[in-house]
Structures are given as structure tokens and as C-alpha cells.
Design a protein around this motif. Structure first.
Motif, mmCIF file in Angstrom:
data_model
loop_
_atom_site.group_PDB
_atom_site.id
_atom_site.type_symbol
_atom_site.label_atom_id
_atom_site.label_comp_id
_atom_site.label_asym_id
_atom_site.label_seq_id
_atom_site.Cartn_x
_atom_site.Cartn_y
_atom_site.Cartn_z
ATOM 1 N N ARG B 408 0.892 -1.278 0.027
ATOM 2 C CA ARG B 408 0.134 0.023 -0.152
ATOM 3 C C ARG B 408 0.880 1.451 -0.044
ATOM 4 O O ARG B 408 0.330 2.558 -0.315
ATOM 5 C CB ARG B 408 -1.020 -0.072 1.460
ATOM 6 N N CYS B 409 2.057 1.163 0.614
ATOM 7 C CA CYS B 409 2.823 2.395 0.420
ATOM 8 C C CYS B 409 3.142 2.936 -0.957
ATOM 9 O O CYS B 409 3.241 3.956 -1.319
ATOM 10 C CB CYS B 409 4.240 2.251 1.277
ATOM 11 N N GLU B 410 3.606 1.931 -1.753
ATOM 12 C CA GLU B 410 3.966 2.085 -2.896
ATOM 13 C C GLU B 410 2.852 1.837 -4.225
ATOM 14 O O GLU B 410 2.784 1.798 -5.275
ATOM 15 C CB GLU B 410 5.176 1.504 -3.587
ATOM 16 N N THR B 411 1.816 1.543 -3.360
ATOM 17 C CA THR B 411 0.606 1.108 -4.467
ATOM 18 C C THR B 411 0.683 0.063 -5.371
ATOM 19 O O THR B 411 0.488 0.353 -6.484
ATOM 20 C CB THR B 411 -0.392 2.401 -4.920
ATOM 21 N N VAL B 412 1.048 -1.065 -4.873
ATOM 22 C CA VAL B 412 1.421 -2.231 -5.971
ATOM 23 C C VAL B 412 0.448 -3.271 -5.806
ATOM 24 O O VAL B 412 0.249 -3.667 -4.904
ATOM 25 C CB VAL B 412 2.999 -2.987 -6.089
ATOM 26 N N THR B 413 -0.394 -3.854 -6.884
ATOM 27 C CA THR B 413 -1.195 -4.636 -6.700
ATOM 28 C C THR B 413 -0.645 -6.020 -7.247
ATOM 29 O O THR B 413 0.375 -6.179 -7.536
ATOM 30 C CB THR B 413 -2.401 -4.399 -8.046
ATOM 31 N N GLU B 414 -1.532 -7.086 -6.698
ATOM 32 C CA GLU B 414 -1.039 -8.541 -6.866
ATOM 33 C C GLU B 414 -0.873 -8.592 -8.262
ATOM 34 O O GLU B 414 -0.084 -9.463 -8.660
ATOM 35 C CB GLU B 414 -2.075 -9.274 -6.177
ATOM 36 N N ALA B 415 -1.556 -8.414 -9.297
ATOM 37 C CA ALA B 415 -1.315 -8.527 -10.576
ATOM 38 C C ALA B 415 0.094 -8.081 -11.068
ATOM 39 O O ALA B 415 0.862 -8.721 -11.873
ATOM 40 C CB ALA B 415 -2.384 -7.847 -11.563
ATOM 41 N N GLU B 416 0.455 -6.905 -10.542
ATOM 42 C CA GLU B 416 1.851 -6.471 -10.670
ATOM 43 C C GLU B 416 3.110 -7.400 -10.306
ATOM 44 O O GLU B 416 3.996 -7.496 -10.873
ATOM 45 C CB GLU B 416 2.055 -5.143 -10.439
ATOM 46 N N ILE B 417 2.743 -7.732 -9.125
ATOM 47 C CA ILE B 417 3.734 -8.759 -8.345
ATOM 48 C C ILE B 417 3.579 -10.086 -9.214
ATOM 49 O O ILE B 417 4.823 -10.398 -9.433
ATOM 50 C CB ILE B 417 3.516 -8.908 -6.913
ATOM 51 N N SER B 418 2.577 -10.496 -9.545
ATOM 52 C CA SER B 418 2.573 -11.682 -10.414
ATOM 53 C C SER B 418 3.575 -11.450 -11.774
ATOM 54 O O SER B 418 4.310 -12.438 -12.021
ATOM 55 C CB SER B 418 1.155 -11.938 -11.084
ATOM 56 N N PHE B 419 3.178 -10.353 -12.311
ATOM 57 C CA PHE B 419 3.897 -10.066 -13.621
ATOM 58 C C PHE B 419 5.428 -10.210 -13.545
ATOM 59 O O PHE B 419 6.124 -10.790 -14.220
ATOM 60 C CB PHE B 419 3.485 -8.851 -14.132
ATOM 61 N N ALA B 420 5.926 -9.372 -12.066
ATOM 62 C CA ALA B 420 7.259 -9.319 -12.271
ATOM 63 C C ALA B 420 7.930 -10.832 -11.886
ATOM 64 O O ALA B 420 8.873 -10.986 -12.280
ATOM 65 C CB ALA B 420 7.478 -8.560 -10.815
ATOM 66 N N ILE B 421 7.084 -11.652 -11.207
ATOM 67 C CA ILE B 421 7.556 -12.842 -10.991
ATOM 68 C C ILE B 421 7.616 -13.829 -12.306
ATOM 69 O O ILE B 421 8.548 -14.275 -12.562
ATOM 70 C CB ILE B 421 6.887 -13.851 -10.150
#
Lengths: 417, 495
Positions: B408-421
């Protein structure tokens, strides 16, 4: 989730749930609680130790038990709690309408209209960056609250040989918790000459388990390439700088930080609520209303509490006034400002109104014993001691203000012989 | 030679996945070649590159007499196209070299002339008035500055990730946790041994950074040594955002280019680096003395910056060589090519270094046939927070992953984390450096558990094998084995 509610509460911890229930009690029709976790209850869900509820319920509960009582009431009263949801924006549309933009797994991005809002987002822990510890940056340096979540919610240990920097309550609780799980806790290191946690926690979590508390001592360096391997600790002088000539090394694989909590007010700031630079929370009137009309605040987002019972007390007040606001009640502004004076770090709320009773919460700057607490010329209360770690709660009856015609009351704590 | 060996023979093996190795890998992926990159860490860019200041230098600080001086201007010029193709964050914010007195102002004139002779665009002398107007928070005692508009900032780790992702999409093979243990000389090729395998290749490119001399030793070369020079950097609170708008350099001395003020791509200010020689190739510690040096120097140039605004600090090692210059070229060992001693301005020069290596390989007999399927572009990562309201509504209703806010501090969603992985992140730091999850004010205090769970799920490993940055940087121990009878060290992913 509907498109329109009387009251929207941001945060489903003890503050938010208390406020939501009180808003219903004040006669509102519909209340929405926006909760970012999969379940309501807040940080209490990971506080599986007991000691909660002694004031509010007159019995000793664990954190999850305390939370559960409010969650159950919220269910019984048909309060809408939307989990896995996050408020991305807040706007004041007109005098009667606030807009809350909610992002949730279930409903995507939606805009909710409401009359009043209660801010109950809680607080976060201070991190390593805030205190600048030289050395390497290995895995194994984490906040005590994160370690608590790993142990109590996920079933994992943060490490085996633990050092703790800072003597905040979560650090003390975690010292005991990790010993009970078979870890070695090499010590708690506190830069100040006294503990930052409740006395009962120092006794029950450290003394009873033979965990050393090193006062006026800090972590001067962190060692280890991939994972923490050791720390250098050193006593500090009056300037709080480490005296490296007296430093020693402690072998450990984990350094927990329990160095303070910060109210999470990024959302409050984004809509322009005035903040108190000392508490880190909004400036509020005696009805818990922020500088923005119809936006109320309570709990750790307002100032960091030691006991959840007083969070609840504050939340019930904020919820009641938020509910009244939604029903169209507009109170005249407070007439008396409350000003922290000698040895008072802060006091909340920031203003009073002479027409009803008040509860004031305050903290001292320094330990003092014995002492006297003064509120203008109205109150002279003898106290055996005050410490910064323990919040002071003060009731003010309306009759006290009967003969007070000023617009400013200063609170002082002075020594007493 | 037997057929089995022939079949798995690589044309080129690159040792080292810093920005230089990754830039070479991406350049080679334009051609129909079998190329492998061997990285000792869990992900590329985790060594010196990660700790680089992130400056794309204009090139007027170094003369054409050195190789690094010659590669910096063409390197700088290549960044616009790379940025368009690969989508990493890059912005030309300009640079000011500031003079404290008349002598220094004279030196700026010399630097301007030098830069112009090398083709550095847009150099301009600013007097005190103009400097005060453009950068009002700098010390009023400064007498003037040299402005270089072509200076830019990037996030260096993001650059490495973008390069390797594109190279992989075009056929490069990446091996991580694969340090070169030895290099064997064969009749017509070289074999690089890693803990997992022996990698045969016709050409080996040594981009091993601070370890490049050791890799050269593996084939019997000892004509240079690396003497790492440590640099400490201090990242400042966001409230100082905008205190300066351009990169601020002091006038360089014979010894050092000095302590800089760097407005990073993400808008925060960074100050540093120090320059201390060290014998320890793993020493990335920050020190009290380093902090003092940095802030003492910076205060003189920009008084509003003070030490208490620090929110994070780190250190990195420059791979400085005994010659002081880049060491790029073929060696007496056939097929073994050095790309060593790459210190500042190595990041800026890296695209030009990659092109130079292509020429060397061609000269050494590698035939470069264009890869007909080469696609120069990367799919840009979804940045939910930066989209319009309409687009965010659309994303969140089409994919619940966008409805779950993880950081929430940098407002990163789960979809963006999935993409990175999916794009190669294997560690907490790998996720953080790709999308800033865990980089904000709570420093991962809230989102670490969820990101760990996602890494475990998507990489199909137990939670306790998720690491901060690979190797022995374990994060948790399962409760069952963590009781009072537990013995031994923590779980290592390489066990």
C-alpha cells in the motif's frame, strides 16, 4: 456493497469496528467498513497473548478474542464489512457528501457516497531506515510486528537467535513469544534510560524469562553478508551516540526492531486534514472530528495507544459523532483549546466544549515521580509517577468548566515533593 | 569432436549478469547465435549494478584519451532508443557541475571545451543569477555552473532486468546461482564450470565485475587486477523531493568526481557516493565516517539537505582496475574476451561496450547472422497506479489481481507482483526492484508475507525457501524444525 452509505469507516480493526457500531447506535441506517485484510479485526488478530479487555470488558481476553467480540457484533448488526479492500482516494464533494474510492477484489474500483467518514487506518512500525544503523544489509532485520505475524499467523519463525532493538510493547511481547517457541533471545537493547513499553510487559515478558534488558544501549553496527550473523552493541552517552570503546558483539541471526509506531495518515494528508506534528495524527475536536467537516478519526491513526480498551473508548465517541453528523446534527465549534505545557508531549483531543464531559488522553515527555497534573487552574491531580510509555487518561466533568470563560487551557505536569 | 558435445556447444558464454553482461547478451540476441549468460547471484543486476548511482553521464568529465572517455558519449546517445524499446524508466533531467570559486569556474570552461570537442550536446555556462533562479536551494556562495542537458537518470537494476528479459525473449539462455568456478581450455573451445554443469562455448566473455581478475586467472591471465572501490549512498525522505531538479556535481578533483546530489528517477534525492578502496570484495557496509563525509560535502553545496532525512543507505563496489581504464578486448587465450575494469561511467557506456564487443567477436571469427525473429521490445509492466481512472476501473473489473492491493505504500497490486515473478523475479529484492513493492515507508512491514507467499506459490517452493536476495539470505524457518531441539544453520536455498 452499495453505492451510498450514511457512514464509511476506513479500517476494520478495533477502532473501525467500534466506530461502526457506535454510528449505528447513533441512529444511522447504513455503515460500511473497508478492511484491507481478508478478515476484520486488525492487528489484534496476531496478538494472541492475553491482557486485552481489562478496562472495557472487565475481563482478560486475548487479542483475537477481543477482536472477535466486535466482529460478531458487526455481523449481528448487519454492518457491511468489505474485506480485501483498499481506499485509494477520498474527496469532499459537498457539505453533505463525501466520496470514497474503494479498490476491492470483489467489486473492482468503485466510488461510494456517504455523509461522514471515520478514519481508522491504524499505524505502522518504524523501520531501520528511520534510525540509520551502519553496517551491512542482510536478511533478518525486521520489525517486531512483522515477526509476530510470521510466528502467530503463518507458523514460521523469523530466526533462531534473536536480538531486539527498542523496548516497545511488541518487542517485549515477541521476546517472550520467541523464547516459548524455543528461540534464544540474547537481549533487548534500549537507547533510552527507561523502557518504552508498559511496566507489566517488562516484568511478564523479560524478567520472568531471564531476558536481559540493556538500557542506554544501542545497536551500533549490523554484520552478515546474506543473513544477520552478529550485531555490535554499545552503551550511549548523554548525546545518545554510541561509545564504541565499550562496544561488544552479540552473535545472532535476527534483529527485531521495536522502535516506535507511526500513525498511517497518508490518506488523511491527501485530503488536506491538519496533522499534529507530535502525534503524527490529525488534529481533532472533542467530537473526534478532524479539520475537515464530517471526517472523524480514532484509534492509532489519531495517536498511538498502549491499550486497545482506550482505542475502543475513543472509537465509540468518534462513531457516535460521525453517526450524528450523518443524521444532520451539526454541533457548534469547540470553544476551548487544550495546549500541552510543561512535561506534556501531546494531548488529544485538541479542543473542548464546555457543554459535555470529556476524556483527555496525554503523554508526558519525561519520567517524573511524584508529580502533579494541572489543567489550567481547574484540575490539580496528584500522580505517583508518569512515564512516556504509559498514556495518561483524564476525565473532565462539564461542571468543571462552569466557571471557566477562557479559550485556552494548558496542561502541565510538575514535580511534587 | 563427438556429436553430443557439438550439439550443446554455445557460441558465446557470458560470465556475469551486471548491466554490462546484460547489455552484451541483449546485443547478441539480435543474431542467430546460441548464447548463455552465467550469473553467480539469484538474479541479474544484484551486484555492483544494483548499487550504481543511476546516472547517464553526458561525457564531458573524461577525455578521449581513455577508452571510457571514448565510449561514454555514444553510450549516452543510445539510451533514447533503448528506453523506447525496453520501457525501463529513463529521463534526461540535466546536470549541473557547480563552481565554488573563480578557479573552479575556470575549470568549468575547460570542461565545456572538452565536452564540445567530444560532441556533448547543449553545454552551457550559467552565471550565479541563472543558477540561483534555476536551483534556488543551492548555496548562494556558488559562483556559477556548467549545464549539461543530456544527463539522465535511470534505475540501474531495472535496466539490467529489461535487457535480460528482452535477451531471453530472443533466445538467450540465463543461468542464475551459477558462479564460474573454473574455465578449462579445450582444443577448439572453452568450458566454464559452474556448480551445476560444465558449459562449452567457442567464446567466453568475462564481465565478472569485481571478480573479473579472478575469472581471468582461471585461464591463466594475470595482466590486470581489480581493486574494488566502495561507494556509500544515502537515500533521503520524499519530503526533500524537488529541493534540486538536476544532478548536481562538484568540480571534480584529480582524485575523485566528488559527492553528488542525485534526484533519482522515482523523485527521491540520493547523495553520495564515497570512494574508499577495500580489499574485501563483499564489503558493502555503510559506515559512520562515510555518512559524515557525504553530508559534510553536500551541505556546503545544498544547505537544506541534512543527515536526519536519510531513509535508507547502501554501498556498492566499483570494479576499478589497476590500469584505471576499461579493459575490453581479446586476450592471448583464444576465444576469451575481457570486458573488465568497468567503473564509472560504465553504466552510461554499457550499450556502446556491447556494440564494441560485437565488433571484437566478428573480428575474432564469429559469424553474425541476423536473428529473423528478433523483437526489440518488451511488454511494459502494468503500472496500475499510473493509469487513468477509467483504465483502472477496467483493469480491476477484468482481473481481480488488480483489485488486491499488496504494497500500500507504493500502491502495487497483486497482478503487478505476479507479472514481475513471471518476468524473472525470484526473490523479495527481485520483486521490489521491479515494481517498488516493499520499497516504501513501511519497508515491507506489511506486504512481505504476501509477497513471500506469492513467490512460493509461483516458483513452487516452500515458503522457507523464499529468500531476500538468494544465497543464504533466508527469511523464515518452519515452526516444526525451529523448536528448542533445532540445530545447525538456517535453511539455505542452495543446500
Amino acid at each position: 456493497m452499495n453505492r451510498r452509505y450514511d457512514v464509511v469507516v476506513i479500517g476494520g480493526g478495533p477502532a473501525g469496528l467500534g466506530a461502526a457500531l457506535a454510528a449505528l447506535d447513533a441512529g444511522t441506517e447504513s455503515v460500511l467498513v473497508v478492511e484491507r485484510e481478508p478478515e476484520a479485526g486488525g492487528i489484534l488478530r496476531q496478538c494472541i497473548h492475553s491482557g486485552f479487555g481489562l478496562h472495557h470488558f472487565k475481563e482478560e481476553l486475548t487479542g483475537p478474542e477481543y477482536a472477535e467480540r466486535f466482529v460478531q457484533k458487526a455481523i449481528d448488526r448487519d454492518i457491511d464489512v468489505v474485506p480485501n479492500a483498499y481506499v485509494t482516494g477520498l474527496a469532499l464533494d459537498s457539505d453533505d457528501t463525501r466520496l470514497v474510492r474503494v479498490l476491492s477484489e470483489r467489486d473492482g474500483l468503485s466510488t461510494i457516497e456517504c455523509s461522514s467518514v471515520v478514519l481508522a487506518m491504524g499505524c505502522r512500525e518504524r523501520t531501520r531506515g528511520a534510525i540509520r544503523i551502519p553496517g551491512s544489509r542482510p536478511a533478518g532485520v525486521l520489525t517486531a510486528g512483522l515477526a509476530q505475524k510470521m510466528v502467530n499467523m503463518m507458523g514460521y519463525l523469523p530466526g533462531r537467535r534473536i536480538a531486539i532493538l527498542g523496548s516497545g510493547d511488541i518487542g517485549l511481547i515477541m521476546a517472550r513469544r520467541l523464547v516459548l517457541e524455543g528461540c534464544d533471545v540474547v537481549g533487548v537493547f534500549e537507547i533510552l534510560p527507561y523502557s518504552n513499553g508498559l511496566t507489566r510487559n517488562v516484568v511478564q515478558c523479560l524478567d520472568d524469562y531471564g531476558i536481559p534488558l540493556h538500557l542506554s544501549t544501542t545497536v551500533a553496527e549490523i554484520h552478515g553478508r546474506d543473513r544477520v550473523e552478529a550485531i555490535t552493541v554499545a552503551p550511549v552517552g548523554a548525546d545518545l551516540q554510541p561509545d564504541m570503546s565499550k562496544a561488544w558483539r552479540e552473535t545472532c541471526d535476527t534483529l527485531l526492531l521495536s522502535i516506535g509506531l507511526i500513525p498511517e495518515n497518508e490518506l488523511s494528508q491527501s485530503i488536506g486534514a491538519n496533522l499534529d506534528l507530535v502525534t503524527g495524527g490529525p488534529i481533532v475536536s472533542s467530537s473526534m472530528e478532524t479539520s475537515l467537516p464530517g471526517v472523524f478519526a480514532c484509534g492509532n491513526v489519531l495517536h498511538v495507544h498502549d491499550l486497545v480498551d482506550f482505542v475502543t473508548e475513543e472509537a465509540l465517541r468518534a462513531g457516535r459523532f460521525a453517526g450524528q453528523w450523518a443524521r444532520g446534527v451539526r454541533r457548534p465549534p469547540d470553544t476551548v483549546s487544550l495546549v500541552p505545557g510543561r512535561n506534556v508531549r501531546y494531548s488529544v483531543p485538541h479542543t473542548l466544549s464546555p457543554d459535555r464531559p470529556h476524556t483527555i488522553y496525554l503523554r508526558c515527555k519525561e519520567r517524573m515521580q511524584p508529580c502533579v497534573l494541572r489543567v489550567g487552574d481547574l484540575i490539580n491531580k496528584k500522580l505517583s509517577f508518569v512515564v512516556p510509555a504509559e498514556m495518561i487518561r483524564l476525565k473532565i466533568r462539564p461542571s468543571l468548566l462552569d466557571n471557566f470563560y477562557g479559550d485556552r487551557l494548558t496542561i502541565d505536569i510538575d514535580p511534587r515533593d | 569432436m563427438c556429436a553430443a558435445v557439438e550439439r550443446r556447444m554455445y557460441d558465446v558464454a557470458i560470465i556475469g549478469g551486471g548491466v554490462v553482461g546484460c547489455a552484451i547478451a541483449r546485443e547478441l540476441s539480435r543474431f542467430a547465435l546460441r548464447t548463455v549468460l552465467l550469473e553467480k547471484d539469484a538474479e541479474v543486476g544484484f551486484g555492483t549494478s544494483k548499487t550504481n548511482s543511476g546516472i547517464i553521464h553526458p561525457g564531458h568529465h573524461s577525455s578521449n584519451e581513455t577508452l571510457k572517455g571514448r565510449l561514454v558519449v555514444p553510450g549516452n546517445a543510445l539510451f533514447d532508443q533503448l528506453h523506447d524499446e525496453l520501457g525501463f524508466a529513463f529521463r534526461r533531467i540535466g546536470e549541473l557541475t557547480v563552481a565554488r570559486d573563480k578557479d573552479e569556474f575556470g575549470k568549468l570552461e575547460e570542461m565545456k571545451a572538452l565536452g564540445e570537442s567530444k560532441g556533448v550536446p547543449g553545454l552551457e555556462m550559467w552565471d550565479r543569477d541563472k543558477l540561483n533562479r534555476e536551483e534556488p536551494n543551492l548555496s548562494r556562495s556558488l559562483v556559477g555552473a556548467l549545464h549539461a542537458p543530456s544527463a539522465g537518470v535511470i534505475n540501474p537494476y531495472e535496466f539490467a532486468f529489461a535487457l535480460i528479459e528482452n535477451a531471453q525473449a530472443n533466445g538467450l539462455e540465463l543461468r542464475v546461482d551459477a558462479p564460474a568456478l573454473d574455465v578449462d581450455l579445450r582444443d577448439d573451445h572453452l568450458e566454464v564450470r559452474t556448480p551445476q554443469e560444465s558449459v562449452p562455448a567457442r567464446f567466453v566473455i568475462n564481465c565478472a565485475g569485481v571478480f573479473a581478475d579472478r575469472v581471468a586467472n582461471m585461464v591463466g591471465l594475470d595482466d590486470f587486477a581489480i581493486h574494488p572501490r566502495k561507494g556509500e549512498e544515502y537515500l533521503l525522505d520524499k519530503r526533500l523531493r524537488g529541493v534540486v531538479r538536476r544532478l548536481i556535481f562538484p568540480v571534480p578533483t584529480a582524485v575523485t568526481k566528488g559527492i553528488l546530489i542525485i534526484p533519482t528517477y522515482d523523485g527521491t534525492l540520493m547523495v553520495g557516493p564515497t570512494a574508499e578502496d577495500t580489499d574485501d570484495r563483499y564489503d558493502v557496509t555503510t559506515t559512520r565516517e562515510g555518512a559524515e563525509k557525504v553530508f559534510e560535502s553536500v551541505r556546503k553545496i545544498c544547505p537544506p539537505i541534512d543527515e536526519r532525512a536519510t531513509i535508507a543507505e547502501f554501498a556498492g563496489l566499483r570494479a576499478a582496475s589497476t590500469s584505471g581504464d576499461f579493459i575490453i578486448g581479446p586476450t592471448s587465450v583464444r576465444g576469451f574476451i575481457n570486458v573488465a575494469g568497468i567503473q564509472s561511467p560504465g553504466l552510461t557506456a554499457s550499450p556502446a561496450i556491447a556494440r564494441m564487443v560485437l565488433d571484437i567477436l566478428r573480428d575474432e571469427g564469429l559469424s553474425l547472422v541476423e536473428n529473423p525473429d528478433f523483437d526489440p521490445t518488451n511488454e511494459p509492466p502494468p503500472r496500475f497506479e499510473q493509469q487513468s481512472v477509467e483504465r483502472r476501473e477496467e483493469l480491476a473489473s477484468s482481473d481481480p489481481g488488480f483489485g488486491r492491493m499488496v504494497c500500500r505504500c507504493e500502491t502495487v497490486t497483486e497482478a503487478e507482483i505476479s507479472f514481475a515473478i513471471d518476468r524473472g523475479a525470484r526473490t523479495l529484492d527481485g520483486v521490489k526492484f521491479r515494481n517498488r513493492a516493499g520499497m516504501g515507508r513501511c519497508q515491507g512491514g506489511f506486504c512481505t508475507p504476501r509477497i513471500m507467499e506469492m513467490l512460493a506459490e509461483k516458483l513452487d517452493i516452500p515458503l522457507h525457501e523464499v529468500t531476500k536476495r538468494g544465497g543464504g539470505s533466508w527469511l523464515v524457518i518452519p515452526m516444526e524444525s525451529g523448536g528448542s531441539n533445532a540445530e545447525g544453520d538456517g535453511p539455505c536455498s542452495d543446500e
